[in-house]
Design a protein around this motif. Sequence first.
Motif, short mmCIF file in Angstrom:
data_model
loop_
_atom_site.label_atom_id
_atom_site.label_comp_id
_atom_site.label_asym_id
_atom_site.label_seq_id
_atom_site.Cartn_x
_atom_site.Cartn_y
_atom_site.Cartn_z
N PRO A 50 0.85 -1.21 0.00
CA PRO A 50 0.00 0.00 0.00
C PRO A 50 0.88 1.26 0.00
CG PRO A 50 -0.74 -1.56 1.66
CD PRO A 50 0.57 -2.07 1.17
N ILE A 51 0.38 2.29 -0.65
CA ILE A 51 1.14 3.54 -0.73
C ILE A 51 1.42 4.09 0.68
CG2 ILE A 51 1.06 5.95 -1.53
CD1 ILE A 51 -0.68 4.97 -3.87
N ASP A 52 0.48 3.90 1.60
CA ASP A 52 0.68 4.40 2.96
C ASP A 52 1.94 3.83 3.62
OD1 ASP A 52 -1.43 6.10 2.96
OD2 ASP A 52 -2.73 4.89 4.26
N ASP A 53 2.37 2.65 3.20
CA ASP A 53 3.57 2.05 3.78
C ASP A 53 4.81 2.91 3.55
OD1 ASP A 53 2.06 -0.03 4.64
OD2 ASP A 53 3.04 -1.58 3.41
N PHE A 54 4.79 3.71 2.49
CA PHE A 54 5.97 4.51 2.12
C PHE A 54 5.88 5.95 2.65
CE2 PHE A 54 5.03 1.47 -1.33
CZ PHE A 54 6.11 0.61 -1.15
N ILE A 55 4.71 6.31 3.18
CA ILE A 55 4.49 7.67 3.66
C ILE A 55 4.96 7.79 5.10
CG2 ILE A 55 2.76 9.45 4.15
CD1 ILE A 55 1.08 8.31 1.88
#
Length: 353
Positions: A50-55
């Motif tokens: 998920p993109i949130d993992d990199f935020i």
Amino acid sequence: MISSDFSLETFFDLTPDLVCVAGYDGYFKKINPAVSHVLEYSLEELYSRPIDDFIYPEDRPITQTKREDLKERKPLINFENRYVSKSGKIIWLSWTSWPIPDQQVVFAIAKEVTSRKNQENNREAMLTALSEKNEELKRLTYVTAHDLRTPVSSILMVFNLLDFNKIQDPETLELVQLIQRSTLGLKDSLNKYLHLIAEKESSNFDLELLNFSEVYSQVVSTIQPLISSTGTEIVSDFSKAPELHYNRLYLGSIFLNLISNAIKYSRPDIQSRIKIKTFKSEGKTILTIQDNGEGMDMEYVKGKLFGMNQTFHQHADSKGIGLYLIYNHIKSVGGSIEVESEIGMGSTFTITF
């Protein structure tokens, strides 16, 4: 015409900006190599998580809010948030995004702005530190001015107890009276400093119509023992510009520091002489204070003369504060100060108000 060999896919791959297509489900659907290069993850890693993992964790809530806005057909312009690279670096990205509701995706372009954000953060940190230092100096000034009033008042009480009629020697009587006047002048200055600090607190800076001769006379009376003991001759002429709209405390400080400096750095082989005059030039009031003292090497002191704690003579009483105060007094109300000096030939300070 653009060659048919140059496809949109080539442009997508070569652009240095981060270009991506993200799904409403929170995963990358398509990204260009710049995304992998900046975040240091492989394409497979970026697509599979998920993109949130990199935020950056603290930025996930606001990012989620903006994502919901996109789903409501609200474009996102220059939204900045932080990502964390595979090596742990904090990456600032500035996003511009457009929703494509019928495909349940978002087209987005980001520019890396880490360097700019770091500069902004460093500047804010410096401004905070400077503000704290100014507050500390302000408190120190207030405490110093306030606490000095007690011993000064004690000295004045001693004078009140003295019976001047019992002092038979005229020179002794004159000396005692000089000390009394100087002490009264010191008390007056301390009270004015405290008043000025209070004005600064309320952002109220008093300017009034001042008589040069009056302010000069008040200053000279407080340092008369110094003038007399050194045999200094002072000639003043305020006839060409007798008045000025200015702050009384600042003008007194200018006179006090420049006259006392001229005496302090006088030549031992000749009588100390100071010439003070005012005049008008192009609608502005000019004050000059000229002495015949030790003088300075202007090439050596260039750019440093008005700095804090800068000293250029071996005088034991040199602290490098007087000229710093004068410079800031003058600059604070839009004036300027210039210096002409030569070693062994004295100095001339020219102040334009």
